[in-house]
Design a protein around this motif. Structure first.
Motif, PDB file in Angstrom:
ATOM      1  N   ASP A 122      40.566  36.645  30.075  1.00 48.34           N
ATOM      2  CA  ASP A 122      40.553  37.968  30.718  1.00 48.34           C
ATOM      3  C   ASP A 122      41.893  38.268  31.388  1.00 48.34           C
ATOM      4  N   GLU A 123      42.496  37.226  31.943  1.00 49.71           N
ATOM      5  CA  GLU A 123      43.768  37.416  32.667  1.00 49.71           C
ATOM      6  C   GLU A 123      44.868  37.876  31.705  1.00 49.71           C
ATOM      7  N   MET A 124      44.716  37.542  30.417  1.00 47.95           N
ATOM      8  CA  MET A 124      45.742  37.949  29.459  1.00 47.95           C
ATOM      9  C   MET A 124      45.490  39.379  28.971  1.00 47.95           C
ATOM     10  N   LEU A 125      44.213  39.698  28.768  1.00 51.15           N
ATOM     11  CA  LEU A 125      43.888  41.048  28.284  1.00 51.15           C
ATOM     12  C   LEU A 125      44.036  42.080  29.403  1.00 51.15           C
ATOM     13  N   ASN A 126      43.664  41.651  30.618  1.00 50.16           N
ATOM     14  CA  ASN A 126      43.731  42.550  31.787  1.00 50.16           C
ATOM     15  C   ASN A 126      43.057  43.889  31.497  1.00 50.16           C
ATOM     16  N   SER A 127      41.900  43.822  30.840  1.00 51.92           N
ATOM     17  CA  SER A 127      41.223  45.052  30.425  1.00 51.92           C
ATOM     18  C   SER A 127      39.797  45.075  30.966  1.00 51.92           C
ATOM     19  N   VAL A 128      39.479  46.158  31.650  1.00 59.36           N
ATOM     20  CA  VAL A 128      38.104  46.284  32.156  1.00 59.36           C
ATOM     21  C   VAL A 128      37.138  46.427  30.966  1.00 59.36           C
ATOM     22  N   LEU A 129      37.554  47.142  29.933  1.00 62.74           N
ATOM     23  CA  LEU A 129      36.654  47.351  28.788  1.00 62.74           C
ATOM     24  C   LEU A 129      36.476  46.082  27.951  1.00 62.74           C
ATOM     25  N   GLY A 130      37.493  45.216  27.962  1.00 58.82           N
ATOM     26  CA  GLY A 130      37.461  44.058  27.064  1.00 58.82           C
ATOM     27  C   GLY A 130      37.043  42.768  27.750  1.00 58.82           C
ATOM     28  N   ARG A 131      36.458  42.873  28.958  1.00 53.81           N
ATOM     29  CA  ARG A 131      36.075  41.659  29.719  1.00 53.81           C
ATOM     30  C   ARG A 131      35.147  40.767  28.895  1.00 53.81           C
ATOM     31  N   TYR A 132      35.304  39.476  29.066  1.00 53.32           N
ATOM     32  CA  TYR A 132      34.459  38.521  28.334  1.00 53.32           C
ATOM     33  C   TYR A 132      32.992  38.693  28.730  1.00 53.32           C
ATOM     34  N   ASP A 133      32.754  38.985  30.022  1.00 46.27           N
ATOM     35  CA  ASP A 133      31.349  39.078  30.460  1.00 46.27           C
ATOM     36  C   ASP A 133      30.742  40.452  30.195  1.00 46.27           C
ATOM     37  N   GLY A 134      31.554  41.406  29.777  1.00 43.49           N
ATOM     38  CA  GLY A 134      31.037  42.729  29.422  1.00 43.49           C
ATOM     39  C   GLY A 134      30.588  43.569  30.613  1.00 43.49           C
ATOM     40  N   ASN A 135      30.867  43.132  31.834  1.00 42.11           N
ATOM     41  CA  ASN A 135      30.452  43.932  33.007  1.00 42.11           C
ATOM     42  C   ASN A 135      31.456  45.055  33.236  1.00 42.11           C
ATOM     43  N   VAL A 136      31.371  46.030  32.408  1.00 41.71           N
ATOM     44  CA  VAL A 136      32.397  47.072  32.351  1.00 41.71           C
ATOM     45  C   VAL A 136      32.266  48.078  33.497  1.00 41.71           C
ATOM     46  N   TYR A 137      31.071  48.626  33.685  1.00 41.91           N
ATOM     47  CA  TYR A 137      30.960  49.792  34.585  1.00 41.91           C
ATOM     48  C   TYR A 137      31.252  49.448  36.047  1.00 41.91           C
ATOM     49  N   ASP A 138      30.670  48.355  36.553  1.00 43.41           N
ATOM     50  CA  ASP A 138      30.936  47.967  37.952  1.00 43.41           C
ATOM     51  C   ASP A 138      32.429  47.789  38.183  1.00 43.41           C
ATOM     52  N   ASN A 139      33.062  47.138  37.222  1.00 41.66           N
ATOM     53  CA  ASN A 139      34.484  46.833  37.389  1.00 41.66           C
ATOM     54  C   ASN A 139      35.378  48.053  37.220  1.00 41.66           C
ATOM     55  N   MET A 140      34.888  49.000  36.420  1.00 41.71           N
ATOM     56  CA  MET A 140      35.673  50.233  36.263  1.00 41.71           C
ATOM     57  C   MET A 140      35.699  51.012  37.583  1.00 41.71           C
ATOM     58  N   PHE A 141      34.560  51.022  38.239  1.00 41.12           N
ATOM     59  CA  PHE A 141      34.451  51.731  39.516  1.00 41.12           C
ATOM     60  C   PHE A 141      35.369  51.052  40.550  1.00 41.12           C
ATOM     61  N   GLU A 142      35.289  49.735  40.559  1.00 38.32           N
ATOM     62  CA  GLU A 142      36.108  48.970  41.515  1.00 38.32           C
ATOM     63  C   GLU A 142      37.598  49.196  41.261  1.00 38.32           C
ATOM     64  N   TRP A 143      37.977  49.216  39.979  1.00 40.62           N
ATOM     65  CA  TRP A 143      39.388  49.407  39.601  1.00 40.62           C
ATOM     66  C   TRP A 143      39.886  50.778  40.071  1.00 40.62           C
ATOM     67  N   ALA A 144      39.074  51.814  39.826  1.00 38.03           N
ATOM     68  CA  ALA A 144      39.486  53.176  40.194  1.00 38.03           C
ATOM     69  C   ALA A 144      39.672  53.304  41.707  1.00 38.03           C
ATOM     70  N   ARG A 145      38.838  52.588  42.453  1.00 34.54           N
ATOM     71  CA  ARG A 145      38.939  52.685  43.925  1.00 34.54           C
ATOM     72  C   ARG A 145      40.284  52.177  44.421  1.00 34.54           C
ATOM     73  N   LYS A 146      40.955  51.358  43.608  1.00 29.75           N
ATOM     74  CA  LYS A 146      42.253  50.799  44.041  1.00 29.75           C
ATOM     75  C   LYS A 146      43.409  51.770  43.792  1.00 29.75           C
ATOM     76  N   SER A 147      43.127  52.871  43.133  1.00 24.00           N
ATOM     77  CA  SER A 147      44.203  53.805  42.822  1.00 24.00           C
ATOM     78  C   SER A 147      44.888  54.273  44.109  1.00 24.00           C
ATOM     79  N   PRO A 148      46.220  54.323  44.121  1.00 22.71           N
ATOM     80  CA  PRO A 148      46.921  54.760  45.339  1.00 22.71           C
ATOM     81  C   PRO A 148      46.436  56.116  45.838  1.00 22.71           C
ATOM     82  N   LEU A 149      45.984  56.987  44.950  1.00 17.45           N
ATOM     83  CA  LEU A 149      45.488  58.298  45.395  1.00 17.45           C
ATOM     84  C   LEU A 149      44.252  58.157  46.275  1.00 17.45           C
ATOM     85  N   ASN A 150      43.570  57.031  46.186  1.00 22.16           N
ATOM     86  CA  ASN A 150      42.356  56.821  46.984  1.00 22.16           C
ATOM     87  C   ASN A 150      42.624  56.086  48.291  1.00 22.16           C
TER      88      ASN A 150
END
Ligand SMILES: CCCCCCCC/C=C\CCC/C=C/C(=O)SCCNC(=O)CCNC(=O)[C@H](O)C(C)(C)COP(=O)(O)OP(=O)(O)OC[C@H]1O[C@@H](n2cnc3c(N)ncnc32)[C@H](O)[C@@H]1OP(=O)(O)O
Ligand SMILES: Cc1cc2nc3c(=O)[nH]c(=O)nc-3n(C[C@H](O)[C@H](O)[C@H](O)COP(=O)(O)OP(=O)(O)OC[C@H]3O[C@@H](n4cnc5c(N)ncnc54)[C@H](O)[C@@H]3O)c2cc1C
Length: 661
Positions: free
Chosen positions: A614-642
């Motif tokens: 996962d550390e090489m792909l660095n992709s929320v969509l391509g995670r090995y565990d497939g937990n896409v949606y929770d992590n997408m939300f978490e990722w967006a919250r880190k945006s500097p605009l937030n």
């Protein structure tokens, strides 16, 4: 673990781990690769902020920091084998280019291939201790492709035993070299050599551009960054203007060509030896194409099993999007392509090492084959991989457009491979030049060897027409070896067609060069068919080495899909060559559909086998565990605009606007 992904993995028909060993070249290599990757993953120094949220300057700085860290850490761990260095860098860099990458991939290799022993003694220790940080400055603002026309001059002054370097025009300013803008203190500059009043063409010179210690630009050197680009944010691609910059005579790389103290010029055994580093990178880029497309496929295929959308059967739950035949048709041929390119990349690397070994022993006989093969395969694989990454991105719908998928980053950092190290069309035309030469030789009854040896058969067949007409030409779509044969015949027909087209143009009283230009579409098509044949052939040969029957069967289906999909995409060529009949066209589609259904249950296992952490792909969509949606939300919250609930722009512009209207 996402339950859909778990089910996919449980349903695979082969052992993923065994396939990973095949891709790595053995179980011991897999073990060592993983060991090295763990060194980076467990290292807090490499836990950095997501680069997507940084400015370009911050990204450059973070990349330089990472480069320095990598060097220190690898020395600390005693990692010095080139493959192990590559493993370490792949995981540390992910899909981002390396800030001082040019030092490793072009500066050092050029020193190693063009220095005399005395020069090696001087420069190598300096470069290996990073007192000297170097780049490769060839391209100019006015000329990238046509390097014979480069304008930078290096004029020998016997009185001082120096070369004087100049950029005589604006168009002669060196433009694009990676690491030139800010990072490097030396550059290997490609310049027209003048001595005793004569020009001897392009030669390589080591030019100090910044003072060692202070890093300030040296007198006569105007150097800087060329500004933001489509991608490559980490890299300070630069400009360099040289104004009467003097360097000692010993700074010309003199392994082959030489300038004596009295100014006498000694010719090299081949003037193409100066181009050696480009051939090296072109050869290596083939494997990079495999890496890029396999990463994109891993992301898109994992996501396509997790993502559920629309309705297949009324009243039933939304299906996994990979169950749509169209989604399989987008992604599974690309998965097959990733495998094909992986094996071709390995072949290209071995071939490069073998032939350059011979060159070092003074045998230049296979240099033309190496040049033609590396140029063609570099172009073919980078074009296909670039387009394929974009297909993967779009196959992820809206989320593919977000940087959290990593797909935009993979694309923008990979697609310049179509341009750098030789623009792809131009590279295809170089391959065509070799194909036509080989065709002419084979037609004259001279035996040609290597990957073009199929042209010998063609000339034999022309001598025995009755045998050709007796031969059944129609391809058996279910048989892989028949498909390989069809690709071979297609390539030879298209080479022949290009040769005839050139003949016709020449008869129209055109100059050789004009005739060449007037049939260059045919020439590129011939090179494309040649490369396609080489890839299909190498993929199929690889199958013979696979012992495990379940893995063999999975790879066989992929090779079959790769070959058949190419027929589907190029039906015109196969029909024109008489290899396919119109009634067979429906069978092509039918057979393709069968292969898609066969491969579909193994698709997650097939991407897992690439073994990207996962550390090489660095992709929320391509995670090995497939937990896409929770992590997408978490990722967006880190945006500097937030970082604040109300953005400053509201107080500065919107509130005043609201109060005025
Ligand atoms: C561990 C490694 C990992 C690798 C990872 C890679 C990723 C790296 C990441 C980032 C790095 C990016 C760095 C980018 C760097 C650059 O882009 S450097 C600049 C690259 N520039 C080019 O490639 C220029 C392209 N142009 C040319 O190569 C030439 O001008 C040309 C188009 C080939 C024409 O050359 P020329 O005009 O000299 O020759 P012709 O008259 O056309 O042909 C004369 C004969 O020479 C033969 N030929 C040409 N080139 C070569 C060669 N390189 N080797 C051998 N022979 C060559 C040609 O076929 C003709 O032969 P013939 O007369 O027998 O037909
Ligand atoms: C990210 C990146 C990194 C780079 N790093 C370096 C580096 O480190 N060092 C360095 O020296 N350079 C570097 N380059 C420059 C790179 O090598 C050149 O851009 C490349 O060689 C193409 O040359 P060009 O830009 O002049 O394209 P051009 O040659 O101007 O190409 C433009 C178009 O003209 C067509 N064309 C040109 N000639 C012909 C022909 N003979 N027949 C048919 N069509 C033709 C091409 O097909 C293309 O469609 C880098 C470039 C990029 C984008």
């Amino acid at each position: 673990m996402n339950p859909d992904l778990r089910k996919e993995r449980e349903a695979a028909t082969f052992n993923t781990e065994l396939l990973t060993h095949i891709l790595d070249g053995g179980s011991e290599r897999t073990r060592r690769r993983r060991e090295i990757e763990s060194l980076v993953i467990g290292d807090p120094d490499f836990c950095h902020e997501d680069a997507n949220f940084l400015s370009r300057s911050e990204r450059y700085e973070a990349a330089v920091k990472k480069s320095a860290l990598m060097i220190m850490k690898m020395r600390e761990y005693g990692i010095s084998d080139p493959d192990e260095i590559y493993y370490y860098k792949c995981i540390a860099n992910g899909s981002h280019p390396e800030a001082i990458g040019l030092h490793f991939v072009m500066f050092l290799p050029t020193l190693k291939s063009l220095c005399t022993p005395a020069q090696m003694d001087k420069w190598l220790p300096l470069a290996l201790s990073f007192q000297v940080i170097g780049t490769y400055a060839q391209t100019e603002m006015g000329h990238g492709t046509h390097i014979r026309a480069l304008e930078t001059t290096a004029t020998f002054d016997p009185a001082t035993q120096e070369f004087v370097l100049n950029s005589p025009t604006v168009s002669s300013i060196k433009w694009w070299p990676g690491g030139l803008g800010k990072t490097s203190n030396h550059a290997i500059v490609l310049a027209q050599l003048y001595t005793q009043g004569q020009c001897h063409g392009l030669h390589a010179f080591i030019v100090p551009i910044r003072a060692m210690g202070t890093h300030e630009p040296l007198p006569g050197v105007v150097v800087g960054d060329i500004g933001p680009k489509f991608g490559f944010d980490e890299i300070d691609n630069g400009f360099l203007k040289l104004e009467n910059v003097r360097i000692p005579r010993e700074n010309m790389l003199m392994k082959y060509a030489k300038v004596e103290p009295d100014g006498r010029y000694i010719k090299p055994p081949s003037d193409k030896l100066t181009y050696g580093t480009m051939v090296f990178i072109r050869s290596m880029v083939v494997g990079e194409s495999a890496k890029a497309i396999s990463k994109a496929c891993t992301i898109a295929i994992r996501y396509s099993t997790v993502r559920r959308q629309s309705e297949l059967r009324p009243g039933e739950p939304e299906p996994q999007i990979l169950d749509y035949q169209t989604q399989q048709f987008k992604l599974l041929p690309l998965l097959a392509t990733a495998y094909a390119f992986h094996f071709v990349g390995q072949y290209m690397r071995q071939t490069y090492l073998r032939i350059t070994g011979d060159i070092n022993l003074g045998d230049f006989s296979e240099l033309p084959e190496l040049h033609a093969l590396s140029a063609g395969l570099k172009a073919f694989t980078t074009w296909v991989a670039s387009a394929g990454i974009e297909v993967c991105r779009m196959s992820c719908g809206g989320h593919g457009y977000s940087h959290c998928s990593s797909l935009p980053g993979i694309y923008v950092n990979f697609t310049p491979t179509c341009t750098y190290e030789g623009e792809n069309t131009v590279m295809m035309l170089q391959t065509a030049r070799y194909l036509l030469k080989s065709y002419t030789q084979a037609s004259a009854g001279q035996k040609v060897s290597g990957m073009v040896s199929y042209l010998n058969e063609m000339s034999q067949q022309r001598l025995q027409p009755q045998q050709v007409s007796a031969r059944s030409t129609s391809v058996n779509l279910k048989d892989l070896s028949s498909l390989v044969e069809a690709y071979k015949i297609r390539a030879s027909k298209l080479v022949e067609l290009a040769a005839k087209s050139l003949q016709t143009e020449l008869q129209l009283m055109k100059t050789k060069e004009d005739a060449w230009n007037h049939c260059s579409i045919d020439l590129v098509r011939a090179s494309d068919a040649h490369c396609h044949f080489v890839i299909v052939k190498l993929f199929c040969s690889k199958l013979a080495e696979v012992e495990d029957t379940a893995v063999h069967s999975a790879l066989y289906s992929l090779a079959h899909l790769y070959a058949l999909h190419g027929v589907y995409q190029n039906t015109g060529d196969f029909l024109q060559a008489g290899l396919l009949t119109v009634p067979q066209l429906t069978q092509v589609t039918q057979q393709l559909k069968e292969l898609l259904s066969q491969i579909r249950p193994n698709s997650v296992a097939l991407v897992d086998a690439f073994d990207y952490r996962d550390e090489m792909l660095n992709s929320v969509l391509g995670r090995y565990d497939g937990n896409v949606y929770d992590n997408m939300f978490e990722w967006a919250r880190k945006s500097p605009l937030n970082q604040t609930e109300v953005h400053n722009s509201f107080y500065k512009y919107l509130k005043p606007l609201q109060s005025k209207l």
